[in-house]
Design an enzyme around this catalytic site. Structure first.
Site, PDB file in Angstrom:
ATOM      1  N   ARG B  44      26.901  34.778  25.614  1.00 61.45           N
ATOM      2  CA  ARG B  44      27.554  35.156  26.815  1.00 61.45           C
ATOM      3  C   ARG B  44      28.595  36.181  26.720  1.00 61.45           C
ATOM      4  O   ARG B  44      29.044  36.515  25.630  1.00 61.45           O
ATOM      5  CB  ARG B  44      27.799  34.002  28.093  1.00 61.45           C
ATOM      6  CG  ARG B  44      28.352  32.747  27.454  1.00 61.45           C
ATOM      7  CD  ARG B  44      29.520  33.118  26.300  1.00 61.45           C
ATOM      8  NE  ARG B  44      30.770  33.532  27.076  1.00 61.45           N
ATOM      9  CZ  ARG B  44      31.696  34.151  26.603  1.00 61.45           C
ATOM     10  NH1 ARG B  44      32.051  34.111  25.438  1.00 61.45           N
ATOM     11  NH2 ARG B  44      32.592  34.673  27.411  1.00 61.45           N
ATOM     12  N   ALA B  46      29.557  40.143  28.582  1.00 62.24           N
ATOM     13  CA  ALA B  46      28.747  41.242  28.949  1.00 62.24           C
ATOM     14  C   ALA B  46      28.291  42.193  27.351  1.00 62.24           C
ATOM     15  O   ALA B  46      27.150  42.364  27.304  1.00 62.24           O
ATOM     16  CB  ALA B  46      29.539  42.173  29.911  1.00 62.24           C
ATOM     17  N   ARG B  87      19.964  37.875  33.710  1.00 57.66           N
ATOM     18  CA  ARG B  87      21.299  37.539  34.487  1.00 57.66           C
ATOM     19  C   ARG B  87      21.607  39.186  35.239  1.00 57.66           C
ATOM     20  O   ARG B  87      21.136  40.066  34.637  1.00 57.66           O
ATOM     21  CB  ARG B  87      22.421  37.332  33.478  1.00 57.66           C
ATOM     22  CG  ARG B  87      22.257  36.032  32.581  1.00 57.66           C
ATOM     23  CD  ARG B  87      23.613  35.470  32.142  1.00 57.66           C
ATOM     24  NE  ARG B  87      24.492  35.139  33.229  1.00 57.66           N
ATOM     25  CZ  ARG B  87      25.738  34.849  32.769  1.00 57.66           C
ATOM     26  NH1 ARG B  87      26.283  35.292  31.675  1.00 57.66           N
ATOM     27  NH2 ARG B  87      26.602  34.396  33.955  1.00 57.66           N
ATOM     28  N   GLN B 194      34.787  28.457  29.431  1.00 55.31           N
ATOM     29  CA  GLN B 194      34.782  29.443  28.209  1.00 55.31           C
ATOM     30  C   GLN B 194      36.356  29.679  27.786  1.00 55.31           C
ATOM     31  O   GLN B 194      36.501  29.776  26.613  1.00 55.31           O
ATOM     32  CB  GLN B 194      34.349  30.824  28.656  1.00 55.31           C
ATOM     33  CG  GLN B 194      32.806  30.776  29.071  1.00 55.31           C
ATOM     34  CD  GLN B 194      32.624  30.412  30.658  1.00 55.31           C
ATOM     35  OE1 GLN B 194      33.167  30.086  31.198  1.00 55.31           O
ATOM     36  NE2 GLN B 194      31.484  30.963  31.127  1.00 55.31           N
ATOM     37  N   ASP B 235      32.302  42.830  33.601  1.00 56.68           N
ATOM     38  CA  ASP B 235      30.795  42.528  33.488  1.00 56.68           C
ATOM     39  C   ASP B 235      30.245  43.712  33.972  1.00 56.68           C
ATOM     40  O   ASP B 235      29.131  44.147  33.712  1.00 56.68           O
ATOM     41  CB  ASP B 235      30.179  41.204  33.931  1.00 56.68           C
ATOM     42  CG  ASP B 235      30.677  40.147  33.060  1.00 56.68           C
ATOM     43  OD1 ASP B 235      31.965  39.536  33.376  1.00 56.68           O
ATOM     44  OD2 ASP B 235      29.921  39.772  32.382  1.00 56.68           O
ATOM     45  N   ASN B 245      33.929  40.399  37.154  1.00 53.78           N
ATOM     46  CA  ASN B 245      34.177  39.966  35.958  1.00 53.78           C
ATOM     47  C   ASN B 245      34.244  38.374  36.508  1.00 53.78           C
ATOM     48  O   ASN B 245      33.777  38.078  37.600  1.00 53.78           O
ATOM     49  CB  ASN B 245      35.633  40.147  35.562  1.00 53.78           C
ATOM     50  CG  ASN B 245      35.996  39.716  34.012  1.00 53.78           C
ATOM     51  OD1 ASN B 245      35.022  39.791  33.173  1.00 53.78           O
ATOM     52  ND2 ASN B 245      36.990  39.148  33.904  1.00 53.78           N
TER      53      ASN B 245
END
Lengths: 355, 355
Positions: B44, B46, B87, B194, B235, B245
């Site tokens: 994960r 971007a 995604r 995260q 992102d 984001n």
């Protein structure tokens, strides 16, 4: 489902750390068990810990076998100290204990048994007043809620946080009962997830539509126009209207301002501490790192990482649209409206509440 | 510890869903495994999913046994569609895939083997450029960081989110390497943590002081004067500087403004999507309720409760102090500075990067 109840000399507490998975009760027969339950958040929420502490003081006195008024008073003060030391932020805890001690001290009664009976009655009164007060908070508050309102709340200021009905959730319940077709967004409230575990559980039981979000979704929820107002509870309110409440509350207040949304605080006057000029004097509890680093016993962060874990924050009065109390709605400037409401509450010696 | 590496026709991915508890690798030998890894957030961030998708496309083409240029191109487009659908929010994903397809289409080569070799090289180039770009982001960014700065970051925009070094964490690393004695507050970043799981882990490995907080503590952290600036990744960035984001970013930007703190976004130019005029056009992924209702497999909310779970939010450009890119720092107005930076990047046909 009672948050707590008194059964023949036993305080029966719903263990909120087990919800929503399991409904378990703790049978408290001494004040140490009550103190542990408060410290471990088995019972939590400012009004609820006030009432639980009151019953805890009763248990401590009951167990003492005091032979004289002096012995009983000394024991009561000792037990009150233990209970008061469990958590620092919610003023309702010391408020309830001081009220019981004042009741004892003001009474001319000498007989320890009679004094104990008087204490039990006072604890019952605190409990009953809280329940009745929350119903009034609900009535005062629901008048501020538009039909169809989508309401964001934080943590759990519900029946579980009080003797019953709730403060912030009392407002929501009353609006629902008035047929206003409200719906709720519940912030999950990390680290201990009172919103996810308790608020959604309460609202589902009452068939009030609720959607769960993580705390960091609130800003985007507002930006998307998905919420109309915010209502939260309080753990202590200073004389100027600054509000200590569950960590995350202050951020929601800033966000509400940014998005032009009303930000309401719902709390009984027992939460107001006129002895503190502003929120900077409110003690803020910091709790163990494990609450953040572990979830359901499972580590979610590297071992030994440093954590900052304040359990509450302070929202400055300027961000609070109104404070909904059991005696009416206080509006800014709170330094005037709060003392006025507090003085409308009769003193123990001549109150309808304190008989 | 590599986020990903290419080993003789296999993409080896660090499974980030297992961190920090376990360090496990996934060996991807087909594009479906890569697609699943992106969808499940095993990889994960971007830039990282851009590079992983590029290698995924290579794997899909390698497995096809295409006999002609036409067969190979048809297969490549098909595989790219599968990977692109995993995604929706991070533009680096389609950016990387389109770059590989464009490379193929622009090449006059007919031999499938030669074309495949060309694809592999292009994927390596994307990977290497990202790593080098992050070092430049770090250099540009660290100039904005005062000595002794206490930095708040969100989610993980680190080595794990990129080919290496990181974007937001690249800035922090570069400031640390420059001897600026910075310290970091990592927001845990619900629902998938995260920040708690990955950012603290990376920073601990580099001996950069880090303190973990829950997301809802950021506001109080700022109010207490405990943080000097915020830096996050991105992102997708629209032409006007609006930034998509990780969910929670927008709230931090509002809070930074309220407290007079700089709010920096660090991202390579591959994250900038000049085809979108503003952030309202950025597709925002909504993910499964279970990410919110369960933690480490354990339910933390009543069964069946409704959940809103957007994975990203959009921060309007007006809240962004500067965007730190691999080609320099963009300042407002972004509608001017971003296209200028992007046009400074040479086109594939004449770029040192695209050889």
């Amino acid at each position: 489902m009672d948050t707590m109840r008194w059964e023949n000399g036993t305080l029966v507490l719903l263990d909120q750390t087990k919800l929503p998975g399991r409904v378990e009760y703790i049978y408290c027969r001494d004040h140490e068990t009550v103190a542990e339950a408060i410290r471990s958040l088995r019972v939590r929420g400012a009004p609820a810990i006030g009432a639980a502490a009151a019953y805890g003081l009763v248990l401590g006195v009951l167990a003492s076998g005091a032979k004289s008024r002096e012995q009983l008073l000394a024991r009561a003060r000792e037990v009150a100290d233990v209970l008061a030391s469990t958590r620092p932020t919610a003023v309702n805890l010391t408020w309830a204990l001081n009220r019981l001690l004042a009741r004892l001290e003001a009474s001319p009664v000498a007989d320890p048994e009679e004094l104990t009976e008087l204490l039990i009655n006072e604890a019952h009164t605190i409990y009953r007043e809280d329940l009745e007060g929350n119903k009034r908070i609900g009535q005062f508050g629901q008048e501020l809620v538009p039909r169809g309102a989508r309401i964001l709340t934080h943590c759990n200021a519900g029946a579980l946080a009080t003797a019953g009905y709730g403060t912030a959730l009392g407002v929501i319940r009353a609006a629902h009962e008035a047929g206003k077709q409200v719906s709720v967004y519940a912030g999950e409230t990390r680290p201990l997830l009172q919103g996810a575990r308790l608020t959604t559980w309460e609202l589902l039981q009452d068939n009030i539509p609720v959607t769960l979000i993580t705390d960091n979704m609130a800003a985007y929820l507002m930006a998307r126009g998905m919420v109309d107002l915010v209502v939260v509870g309080a753990d202590r309110i200073a004389a100027n209207g600054d509000v200590a409440n569950k960590i995350g509350t202050y951020g929601l207040a800033v966000l509400a301002k940014e998005h032009g949304l009303p930000f309401y605080v719902a709390a009984p006057l027992s939460t107001v501490d006129l002895s503190l000029a502003s929120g900077k004097d409110i003690p803020i509890e910091e709790r163990e790192p494990e609450e953040v680093t572990h979830l359901a016993g499972v580590p979610v962060a590297p071992a030994g990482v440093k954590v900052w874990n304040p359990a509450f924050d302070v929202t400055p009065a300027r961000l609070v649209t109104a404070i909904i109390t059991d005696r009416g709605v206080a509006r800014p400037p709170y330094a005037e409206s709060l003392p006025r409401l507090c003085s409308s509450v009769a003193k123990p010696e001549n109150s309808i509440y304190f008989i």
